[in-house]
Enzyme design. Structure first.
Site, PDB file in Angstrom:
ATOM      1  N   LYS A  39       0.825  -1.219   0.000  1.00  0.00           N
ATOM      2  CA  LYS A  39       0.000   0.000   0.000  1.00  0.00           C
ATOM      3  C   LYS A  39       0.861   1.272   0.000  1.00  0.00           C
ATOM      4  O   LYS A  39       0.466   2.287  -0.551  1.00  0.00           O
ATOM      5  CB  LYS A  39      -0.924   0.001   1.220  1.00  0.00           C
ATOM      6  CG  LYS A  39      -0.191   0.151   2.539  1.00  0.00           C
ATOM      7  CD  LYS A  39      -1.077   0.006   3.758  1.00  0.00           C
ATOM      8  CE  LYS A  39      -0.253   0.270   5.006  1.00  0.00           C
ATOM      9  NZ  LYS A  39      -0.859  -0.168   6.251  1.00  0.00           N
ATOM     10  N   ARG A 134      -6.237   0.666  17.819  1.00  0.00           N
ATOM     11  CA  ARG A 134      -6.826   0.867  16.506  1.00  0.00           C
ATOM     12  C   ARG A 134      -7.773  -0.313  16.310  1.00  0.00           C
ATOM     13  O   ARG A 134      -8.761  -0.398  17.024  1.00  0.00           O
ATOM     14  CB  ARG A 134      -5.747   0.986  15.407  1.00  0.00           C
ATOM     15  CG  ARG A 134      -6.309   1.603  14.120  1.00  0.00           C
ATOM     16  CD  ARG A 134      -5.256   1.811  13.039  1.00  0.00           C
ATOM     17  NE  ARG A 134      -4.839   0.559  12.419  1.00  0.00           N
ATOM     18  CZ  ARG A 134      -3.925   0.479  11.438  1.00  0.00           C
ATOM     19  NH1 ARG A 134      -3.342   1.565  10.981  1.00  0.00           N
ATOM     20  NH2 ARG A 134      -3.601  -0.694  10.926  1.00  0.00           N
TER      21      ARG A 134
END
Ligand SMILES: *Cc1c(COP(=O)(O)O)cnc(C)c1O
Length: 368
Positions: A39, A134
Protein backbone atom coordinates in the site's frame (compact mmCIF):
# COMPACT_ATOMS: atom_id res chain seq x y z
CA UNK A 1 19.03 13.49 -25.56
CA UNK A 2 17.77 13.31 -21.99
CA UNK A 3 13.99 13.60 -21.91
CA UNK A 4 13.46 13.04 -18.21
CA UNK A 5 10.42 14.76 -16.73
CA UNK A 6 10.50 16.33 -13.25
CA UNK A 7 9.61 15.97 -10.48
CA UNK A 8 10.63 12.37 -10.88
CA UNK A 9 10.52 9.35 -8.64
CA UNK A 10 13.36 7.02 -9.57
CA UNK A 11 12.93 3.46 -8.32
CA UNK A 12 15.82 1.03 -8.29
CA UNK A 13 14.15 -2.34 -8.81
CA UNK A 14 17.30 -4.34 -8.02
CA UNK A 15 17.63 -2.62 -4.64
CA UNK A 16 13.95 -3.28 -4.02
CA UNK A 17 14.41 -6.97 -4.86
CA UNK A 18 17.40 -7.10 -2.52
CA UNK A 19 15.38 -5.65 0.36
CA UNK A 20 12.47 -8.01 -0.21
CA UNK A 21 14.75 -11.07 -0.37
CA UNK A 22 16.74 -10.09 2.72
CA UNK A 23 13.67 -9.41 4.87
CA UNK A 24 12.02 -12.64 3.71
CA UNK A 25 15.23 -14.56 4.51
CA UNK A 26 15.59 -12.98 7.95
CA UNK A 27 12.01 -13.86 8.78
CA UNK A 28 12.25 -17.36 7.31
CA UNK A 29 15.26 -18.09 9.51
CA UNK A 30 12.98 -17.31 12.44
CA UNK A 31 10.09 -19.45 11.24
CA UNK A 32 8.13 -16.44 10.05
CA UNK A 33 6.26 -15.93 6.78
CA UNK A 34 5.98 -12.46 5.28
CA UNK A 35 3.04 -10.67 3.76
CA UNK A 36 4.61 -8.00 1.53
CA UNK A 37 2.64 -4.82 2.17
CA UNK A 38 2.45 -2.77 -1.02
CA UNK A 39 0.00 0.00 0.00
CA UNK A 40 2.92 2.39 0.72
CA UNK A 41 3.83 2.44 -2.98
CA UNK A 42 0.22 2.35 -4.16
CA UNK A 43 0.90 -1.09 -5.63
CA UNK A 44 3.03 0.30 -8.49
CA UNK A 45 3.24 -2.63 -10.86
CA UNK A 46 7.03 -2.88 -11.41
CA UNK A 47 7.54 -2.91 -7.63
CA UNK A 48 4.81 -5.50 -7.11
CA UNK A 49 6.57 -7.64 -9.74
CA UNK A 50 9.78 -7.59 -7.69
CA UNK A 51 7.85 -9.00 -4.72
CA UNK A 52 6.53 -11.74 -6.98
CA UNK A 53 10.03 -12.41 -8.41
CA UNK A 54 11.32 -12.73 -4.86
CA UNK A 55 8.66 -15.40 -4.20
CA UNK A 56 6.94 -13.50 -1.41
CA UNK A 57 4.44 -15.65 0.51
CA UNK A 58 1.57 -13.22 0.00
CA UNK A 59 0.86 -9.61 -0.98
CA UNK A 60 -1.10 -7.36 1.33
CA UNK A 61 -2.82 -4.00 1.12
CA UNK A 62 -5.36 -1.95 2.99
CA UNK A 63 -6.96 -1.07 -0.36
CA UNK A 64 -9.00 -3.78 -2.04
CA UNK A 65 -8.64 -2.07 -5.42
CA UNK A 66 -4.90 -2.75 -5.31
CA UNK A 67 -5.44 -6.44 -4.59
CA UNK A 68 -8.01 -6.59 -7.38
CA UNK A 69 -5.44 -5.26 -9.86
CA UNK A 70 -2.85 -7.78 -8.67
CA UNK A 71 -5.30 -10.69 -8.95
CA UNK A 72 -6.36 -9.47 -12.38
CA UNK A 73 -2.80 -9.90 -13.60
CA UNK A 74 -1.94 -13.09 -11.76
CA UNK A 75 -4.64 -15.09 -10.04
CA UNK A 76 -2.17 -17.41 -8.33
CA UNK A 77 -0.69 -14.71 -6.04
CA UNK A 78 -2.05 -15.03 -2.53
CA UNK A 79 -3.55 -11.75 -1.28
CA UNK A 80 -4.41 -10.39 2.14
CA UNK A 81 -6.64 -7.42 2.94
CA UNK A 82 -5.15 -5.73 5.99
CA UNK A 83 -7.78 -3.10 6.66
CA UNK A 84 -10.95 -4.52 8.22
CA UNK A 85 -13.25 -4.94 5.20
CA UNK A 86 -16.12 -2.54 4.70
CA UNK A 87 -19.52 -4.24 4.75
CA UNK A 88 -20.07 -2.65 1.35
CA UNK A 89 -17.01 -4.35 -0.18
CA UNK A 90 -17.39 -7.89 1.18
CA UNK A 91 -18.89 -9.26 -2.02
CA UNK A 92 -15.87 -7.99 -4.02
CA UNK A 93 -13.45 -8.73 -1.22
CA UNK A 94 -13.92 -12.50 -1.32
CA UNK A 95 -13.14 -12.47 -5.05
CA UNK A 96 -9.83 -10.61 -4.79
CA UNK A 97 -8.56 -11.26 -1.30
CA UNK A 98 -7.77 -14.77 -0.09
CA UNK A 99 -7.33 -13.70 3.52
CA UNK A 100 -8.63 -10.71 5.49
CA UNK A 101 -8.10 -9.25 8.94
CA UNK A 102 -11.35 -9.08 10.94
CA UNK A 103 -12.79 -7.91 14.23
CA UNK A 104 -16.60 -7.82 13.81
CA UNK A 105 -19.13 -10.66 13.97
CA UNK A 106 -21.46 -8.86 11.55
CA UNK A 107 -18.69 -8.82 8.92
CA UNK A 108 -17.86 -12.49 9.44
CA UNK A 109 -21.54 -13.34 8.94
CA UNK A 110 -21.60 -11.22 5.80
CA UNK A 111 -18.47 -13.00 4.50
CA UNK A 112 -20.17 -16.36 5.14
CA UNK A 113 -23.32 -15.19 3.34
CA UNK A 114 -21.43 -13.87 0.29
CA UNK A 115 -19.23 -16.97 0.14
CA UNK A 116 -22.34 -19.15 0.18
CA UNK A 117 -23.90 -17.09 -2.64
CA UNK A 118 -20.74 -17.11 -4.74
CA UNK A 119 -19.72 -20.67 -3.89
CA UNK A 120 -16.35 -19.58 -2.52
CA UNK A 121 -14.37 -19.93 0.67
CA UNK A 122 -12.42 -17.22 2.50
CA UNK A 123 -9.81 -17.23 5.24
CA UNK A 124 -9.84 -14.84 8.20
CA UNK A 125 -7.31 -13.65 10.75
CA UNK A 126 -9.02 -12.28 13.86
CA UNK A 127 -7.32 -9.23 15.29
CA UNK A 128 -6.52 -8.73 18.98
CA UNK A 129 -6.18 -5.17 20.25
CA UNK A 130 -3.33 -5.41 22.75
CA UNK A 131 -3.18 -1.72 23.59
CA UNK A 132 -2.52 0.23 20.41
CA UNK A 133 -6.26 0.97 20.23
CA UNK A 134 -6.83 0.87 16.51
CA UNK A 135 -8.44 -2.33 15.17
CA UNK A 136 -9.13 -5.58 16.97
CA UNK A 137 -11.06 -7.28 19.77
CA UNK A 138 -10.26 -5.52 23.02
CA UNK A 139 -11.79 -8.33 25.04
CA UNK A 140 -9.84 -11.59 24.93
CA UNK A 141 -12.99 -13.57 25.75
CA UNK A 142 -14.82 -12.03 22.84
CA UNK A 143 -11.91 -12.83 20.53
CA UNK A 144 -11.83 -16.47 21.63
CA UNK A 145 -15.64 -16.81 21.41
CA UNK A 146 -15.59 -15.36 17.92
CA UNK A 147 -12.80 -17.70 16.88
CA UNK A 148 -14.90 -20.65 18.04
CA UNK A 149 -17.92 -19.21 16.27
CA UNK A 150 -16.02 -19.07 12.96
CA UNK A 151 -14.57 -22.55 13.50
CA UNK A 152 -17.86 -24.20 14.38
CA UNK A 153 -20.59 -22.17 12.68
CA UNK A 154 -19.28 -20.68 9.44
CA UNK A 155 -18.70 -23.41 6.90
CA UNK A 156 -17.32 -21.15 4.14
CA UNK A 157 -15.05 -19.10 6.39
CA UNK A 158 -11.80 -20.66 7.57
CA UNK A 159 -10.24 -19.49 10.82
CA UNK A 160 -6.70 -18.97 9.52
CA UNK A 161 -5.39 -17.43 12.69
CA UNK A 162 -5.08 -14.39 14.89
CA UNK A 163 -3.02 -11.23 14.67
CA UNK A 164 -2.21 -7.88 16.20
CA UNK A 165 -1.33 -4.41 15.02
CA UNK A 166 0.94 -2.17 17.09
CA UNK A 167 2.54 1.23 16.75
CA UNK A 168 -0.03 2.76 14.44
CA UNK A 169 -2.41 4.80 16.60
CA UNK A 170 -1.29 4.32 20.18
CA UNK A 171 2.43 4.26 19.24
CA UNK A 172 2.81 1.09 21.30
CA UNK A 173 6.08 -0.83 20.88
CA UNK A 174 5.90 -4.51 20.04
CA UNK A 175 7.57 -6.43 22.86
CA UNK A 176 7.71 -9.87 24.46
CA UNK A 177 4.83 -8.82 26.70
CA UNK A 178 2.22 -7.99 24.04
CA UNK A 179 3.44 -10.57 21.51
CA UNK A 180 3.67 -13.10 24.34
CA UNK A 181 0.03 -12.32 25.07
CA UNK A 182 -0.86 -12.95 21.42
CA UNK A 183 0.97 -16.28 21.60
CA UNK A 184 -0.96 -17.24 24.75
CA UNK A 185 -4.28 -16.48 23.09
CA UNK A 186 -3.23 -18.58 20.07
CA UNK A 187 -2.38 -21.54 22.33
CA UNK A 188 -5.74 -21.20 24.12
CA UNK A 189 -7.69 -21.21 20.86
CA UNK A 190 -5.69 -24.15 19.49
CA UNK A 191 -6.38 -26.10 22.65
CA UNK A 192 -10.11 -25.62 22.29
CA UNK A 193 -10.36 -26.26 18.55
CA UNK A 194 -7.88 -29.14 18.60
CA UNK A 195 -5.71 -28.01 15.70
CA UNK A 196 -2.99 -25.49 14.93
CA UNK A 197 -3.74 -22.04 13.63
CA UNK A 198 -1.99 -21.43 10.33
CA UNK A 199 -1.20 -17.78 11.10
CA UNK A 200 -0.18 -15.95 14.26
CA UNK A 201 0.57 -12.52 12.82
CA UNK A 202 2.73 -10.39 15.10
CA UNK A 203 2.58 -7.01 13.42
CA UNK A 204 4.46 -4.89 10.91
CA UNK A 205 7.94 -3.45 10.34
CA UNK A 206 8.32 -2.45 13.98
CA UNK A 207 8.00 -6.11 15.02
CA UNK A 208 11.19 -6.91 13.11
CA UNK A 209 12.97 -5.39 16.11
CA UNK A 210 12.15 -8.50 18.14
CA UNK A 211 13.75 -10.71 15.51
CA UNK A 212 16.83 -8.45 15.39
CA UNK A 213 17.07 -8.66 19.20
CA UNK A 214 16.53 -12.43 19.17
CA UNK A 215 13.42 -12.02 21.29
CA UNK A 216 10.56 -12.98 18.99
CA UNK A 217 8.19 -15.42 20.75
CA UNK A 218 8.38 -18.68 18.80
CA UNK A 219 4.61 -18.86 18.36
CA UNK A 220 4.65 -15.81 16.06
CA UNK A 221 4.91 -17.17 12.53
CA UNK A 222 3.75 -14.28 10.34
CA UNK A 223 4.51 -10.57 9.88
CA UNK A 224 3.10 -7.96 7.50
CA UNK A 225 6.05 -5.90 6.27
CA UNK A 226 5.99 -2.78 4.12
CA UNK A 227 8.22 0.05 5.33
CA UNK A 228 11.40 -1.90 6.10
CA UNK A 229 11.40 -3.37 2.61
CA UNK A 230 10.27 -0.33 0.64
CA UNK A 231 12.27 2.40 2.41
CA UNK A 232 14.22 1.06 5.38
CA UNK A 233 14.03 4.36 7.29
CA UNK A 234 12.05 3.74 10.48
CA UNK A 235 14.28 1.15 12.13
CA UNK A 236 17.33 3.35 11.46
CA UNK A 237 15.88 6.77 12.29
CA UNK A 238 13.51 6.00 15.15
CA UNK A 239 14.83 2.73 16.56
CA UNK A 240 18.55 3.20 16.06
CA UNK A 241 19.17 -0.21 14.49
CA UNK A 242 22.03 -0.86 12.12
CA UNK A 243 20.15 -1.87 8.98
CA UNK A 244 23.14 -1.93 6.63
CA UNK A 245 21.95 -5.19 5.12
CA UNK A 246 19.09 -3.27 3.44
CA UNK A 247 19.20 -0.31 1.05
CA UNK A 248 17.68 2.98 2.23
CA UNK A 249 17.79 4.50 -1.25
CA UNK A 250 15.47 2.20 -3.17
CA UNK A 251 13.52 5.29 -4.25
CA UNK A 252 14.93 8.74 -5.00
CA UNK A 253 12.98 11.93 -5.62
CA UNK A 254 14.55 14.21 -8.22
CA UNK A 255 13.35 17.81 -8.34
CA UNK A 256 14.47 20.77 -10.45
CA UNK A 257 15.70 24.15 -9.23
CA UNK A 258 13.69 27.05 -10.73
CA UNK A 259 15.12 30.01 -8.78
CA UNK A 260 18.34 30.79 -6.88
CA UNK A 261 18.48 34.07 -4.94
CA UNK A 262 19.78 35.71 -1.78
CA UNK A 263 16.83 36.60 0.46
CA UNK A 264 16.20 37.49 4.10
CA UNK A 265 15.30 34.58 6.37
CA UNK A 266 12.54 36.56 8.09
CA UNK A 267 9.38 37.46 6.09
CA UNK A 268 8.65 41.15 5.57
CA UNK A 269 5.26 42.62 6.54
CA UNK A 270 2.64 41.43 9.03
CA UNK A 271 2.93 37.62 9.54
CA UNK A 272 -0.49 35.98 9.23
CA UNK A 273 -1.08 32.41 7.93
CA UNK A 274 0.63 30.26 5.28
CA UNK A 275 -0.91 28.55 2.22
CA UNK A 276 -2.42 25.83 4.43
CA UNK A 277 -3.80 28.07 7.18
CA UNK A 278 -0.94 27.33 9.58
CA UNK A 279 1.06 29.88 11.52
CA UNK A 280 4.71 28.82 11.21
CA UNK A 281 7.53 30.36 13.23
CA UNK A 282 10.35 32.10 11.38
CA UNK A 283 13.81 32.72 12.74
CA UNK A 284 15.79 35.75 11.62
CA UNK A 285 19.27 34.52 10.73
CA UNK A 286 19.99 37.25 8.21
CA UNK A 287 20.39 37.02 4.45
CA UNK A 288 20.55 33.46 3.08
CA UNK A 289 21.11 31.89 -0.30
CA UNK A 290 18.00 30.02 -1.31
CA UNK A 291 16.94 27.61 -4.02
CA UNK A 292 13.33 27.24 -5.06
CA UNK A 293 12.39 23.77 -6.36
CA UNK A 294 9.47 22.69 -8.53
CA UNK A 295 7.93 20.15 -6.18
CA UNK A 296 5.57 20.69 -3.27
CA UNK A 297 3.22 19.43 -0.60
CA UNK A 298 0.91 17.92 -3.20
CA UNK A 299 3.74 15.59 -4.21
CA UNK A 300 5.52 14.90 -0.93
CA UNK A 301 3.34 16.00 2.00
CA UNK A 302 5.44 17.77 4.61
CA UNK A 303 8.86 19.01 3.51
CA UNK A 304 10.56 17.45 6.52
CA UNK A 305 9.64 13.99 5.21
CA UNK A 306 12.27 14.05 2.48
CA UNK A 307 16.04 13.99 3.02
CA UNK A 308 18.47 15.72 0.62
CA UNK A 309 21.31 13.41 -0.45
CA UNK A 310 23.55 16.46 -0.11
CA UNK A 311 23.36 17.11 3.63
CA UNK A 312 24.57 20.69 3.21
CA UNK A 313 21.15 21.51 1.78
CA UNK A 314 18.65 22.52 4.46
CA UNK A 315 14.94 22.45 3.65
CA UNK A 316 13.02 25.32 5.21
CA UNK A 317 9.50 25.27 3.82
CA UNK A 318 7.01 24.30 1.16
CA UNK A 319 3.65 25.14 -0.33
CA UNK A 320 1.51 23.01 -2.66
CA UNK A 321 3.90 23.19 -5.61
CA UNK A 322 7.12 24.71 -4.27
CA UNK A 323 9.91 23.61 -2.00
CA UNK A 324 12.32 26.13 -0.47
CA UNK A 325 15.89 25.14 0.39
CA UNK A 326 18.56 27.10 2.22
CA UNK A 327 21.74 26.45 0.22
CA UNK A 328 24.01 28.96 1.96
CA UNK A 329 26.19 26.15 3.37
CA UNK A 330 26.42 24.21 0.11
CA UNK A 331 29.97 24.02 -1.23
CA UNK A 332 29.12 23.36 -4.85
CA UNK A 333 27.40 25.88 -7.10
CA UNK A 334 23.65 25.22 -7.38
CA UNK A 335 22.01 26.86 -10.42
CA UNK A 336 18.63 27.08 -12.08
CA UNK A 337 17.97 23.84 -13.96
CA UNK A 338 19.98 21.68 -11.54
CA UNK A 339 18.38 18.49 -10.23
CA UNK A 340 18.39 17.95 -6.47
CA UNK A 341 18.00 14.40 -5.10
CA UNK A 342 16.23 13.21 -1.97
CA UNK A 343 15.62 10.05 0.02
CA UNK A 344 12.08 9.58 1.29
CA UNK A 345 10.15 8.96 4.46
CA UNK A 346 6.89 7.01 4.37
CA UNK A 347 4.57 9.95 3.84
CA UNK A 348 6.55 11.23 0.86
CA UNK A 349 6.66 7.73 -0.66
CA UNK A 350 2.88 7.42 -0.27
CA UNK A 351 2.18 10.73 -2.01
CA UNK A 352 4.86 10.47 -4.70
CA UNK A 353 3.87 6.99 -5.83
CA UNK A 354 0.25 8.06 -6.07
CA UNK A 355 0.72 11.34 -7.89
CA UNK A 356 0.01 11.53 -11.62
CA UNK A 357 2.13 14.73 -11.64
CA UNK A 358 5.31 12.92 -10.66
CA UNK A 359 7.03 10.90 -13.39
CA UNK A 360 8.21 7.40 -12.50
CA UNK A 361 11.47 5.97 -13.74
CA UNK A 362 12.50 2.38 -13.04
CA UNK A 363 16.17 1.53 -13.12
CA UNK A 364 18.36 -1.50 -12.40
CA UNK A 365 21.64 -1.41 -10.51
CA UNK A 366 23.48 -1.84 -13.76
CA UNK A 367 22.00 1.44 -15.01
CA UNK A 368 23.96 3.50 -12.47
C1 LIG B 1 0.22 -0.76 6.91
C2 LIG B 1 0.04 -1.98 7.70
C3 LIG B 1 1.09 -2.90 7.85
C4 LIG B 1 2.48 -2.64 7.30
O1 LIG B 1 3.15 -1.68 8.06
P1 LIG B 1 4.68 -1.28 7.76
O2 LIG B 1 5.04 -0.40 8.89
O3 LIG B 1 4.69 -0.59 6.44
O4 LIG B 1 5.49 -2.52 7.73
C5 LIG B 1 0.85 -4.06 8.55
N1 LIG B 1 -0.37 -4.33 9.09
C6 LIG B 1 -1.40 -3.48 8.98
C7 LIG B 1 -2.70 -3.83 9.58
C8 LIG B 1 -1.23 -2.28 8.28
O5 LIG B 1 -2.27 -1.44 8.19
Amino acid sequence: MNNDVYPMLEVNLDKMFHNISKVVELCKNNGIKVAGVIKGVNALEPIVNEFINAKIDMLASSRLEQLKTIKGKNDSIMTMLIRIPMLSEVSEMIKYSDISLNSERVLLDKIEEECTNQNRTHRVVLMADLGDLREGFFSEDELIETALYVENNLSHVHLEGIGVNLGCYGSIKPDTNNLGKLSDIAFKIENIIGRNLEIVSGGATSSLTLILDGKMPSKINHLRIGEAILLNRDLIDYWGYNMDFLYDDTMILKAEVVEVKDKPSYPIGEIFIDAFGNKPEYEDIGMRKRALLAVGKQDIGDFDKIIPLNNEIKLIGSSSDHLIADITEVNSDIKVGDIIEFKLCYQAMLYLTESPWVSKKYIRKSDI
